[in-house]
Design an enzyme around this catalytic site. Structure first.
Site, mmCIF file in Angstrom:
data_model
loop_
_atom_site.group_PDB
_atom_site.id
_atom_site.type_symbol
_atom_site.label_atom_id
_atom_site.label_comp_id
_atom_site.label_asym_id
_atom_site.label_seq_id
_atom_site.Cartn_x
_atom_site.Cartn_y
_atom_site.Cartn_z
ATOM 1 C CG HIS A 48 -1.361 11.134 2.386
ATOM 2 N ND1 HIS A 48 -1.943 12.335 2.014
ATOM 3 C CD2 HIS A 48 -0.034 11.286 2.173
ATOM 4 C CE1 HIS A 48 -1.005 13.173 1.607
ATOM 5 N NE2 HIS A 48 0.153 12.570 1.684
ATOM 6 C CG ASP B 197 -5.102 12.388 2.847
ATOM 7 O OD1 ASP B 197 -4.327 12.387 3.818
ATOM 8 O OD2 ASP B 197 -4.754 12.687 1.695
ATOM 9 C CB SER C 221 2.064 13.779 -0.725
ATOM 10 O OG SER C 221 2.039 14.339 0.557
#
Length: 257
Positions: free
Chosen positions: A236, A208, A81
């Site tokens: 995610h 996601d 991320s």
């Protein structure tokens, strides 16, 4: 820059790997991967102001410089991320130190740019998080953890595991959270990533909610250097929800370098 204020937990022996976590959490989220990566020398980094690391003033380059200053050996940089954004910037800024790049559920530009038809997080959501930060730090992090697991079949279990891992260390500094949000809002590496010459593995979760499935097809293609691994049922946090599939793909790629 004060790289000595960074908390880095180094485990194992072998090829060196740098692991960078995402926004609102700390490197304890990678604890479930420790045994599976024990054949490598893995440096689990608490980003500035997260976990046990002190804050560092500045922008994404300040963070990158501080980490690179501490971890000077050639290594594979793995970022999840926001951590993927930092790792990508490191690959561009320190090509001699970043031997290979792995991004997990990460985008070179997280915020949606409607005028450019670029998919991403709607600006309003990031603004809302900014406002929520001012009022309730814990609630902001809880809400973000929920979004990260959203879409996964095992969402409830994933959120519970993420929360337990994150809360094993101090909650992030507000300054660091604001810095990180600013990076998610404003950092745009799309024009630079074509200059990445290192081998690059991009791991995506098809479900996601933060990095839409329309992002992978827009990434630069080069079969010699870039590979994509799409986990069909992951969201995610694929290293939590689909750990075995994630580890198999990651290790197989590392062993080709």
């Amino acid at each position: 820059m004060n790289s000595s204020s960074l908390h880095i937990e180094s485990i194992g022996q072998g090829r060196e790997i740098v692991m960078l976590h995402g926004w609102g959490v700390n490197s304890a989220v990678f604890t479930p991967l420790h045994s599976a990566l024990s054949q490598y020398r893995v440096h689990y980094v608490d980003l500035p102001g997260f976990g046990h690391s002190a804050t560092i003033e500045g922008d994404i380059d300040s963070w990158v410089d501080a980490i690179a200053d501490r971890l000077t050996n050639e290594a594979i940089w793995v970022g999840w991320s926001l951590g993927g954004l930092v790792a990508t910037r490191a690959a561009l800024r320190y090509p001699n130190q970043v031997r290979g790049l792995v991004t997990i559920a990460s985008s070179p530009c997280f915020m949606a740019r409607e005028e450019e038809s670029w998919p991403g997080i709607p600006p309003q959501i990031l603004s809302d998080f900014g406002k929520l930060l001012e009022n309730d730090l814990s609630k902001t992090i809880e809400r973000f953890l929920a979004i990260q697991a959203m879409g996964s079949v095992t969402a409830k279990e994933d959120i519970k595991q993420l929360r337990a891992l994150v809360l094993s260390r101090p909650i992030p500094e507000t300054t660091a959270l604001v810095q990180g949000l600013d990076m998610l809002k404003h950092v745009d590496l799309r024009s630079q990533i074509t200059k990445i010459e290192q081998p690059w593995l991009r791991i995506w979760g098809r479900l996601d909610g933060l990095v839409p499935r329309r992002v992978p097809p827009l990434m630069p293609k080069d079969e010699q250097r870039y590979q994509d691994l799409l986990l069909q049922k992951a969201s995610h946090a694929p290293f939590i929800s689909h750990k075995d599939e994630f580890i198999t793909g990651l290790v197989s790629w590392i062993e080709t370098l």
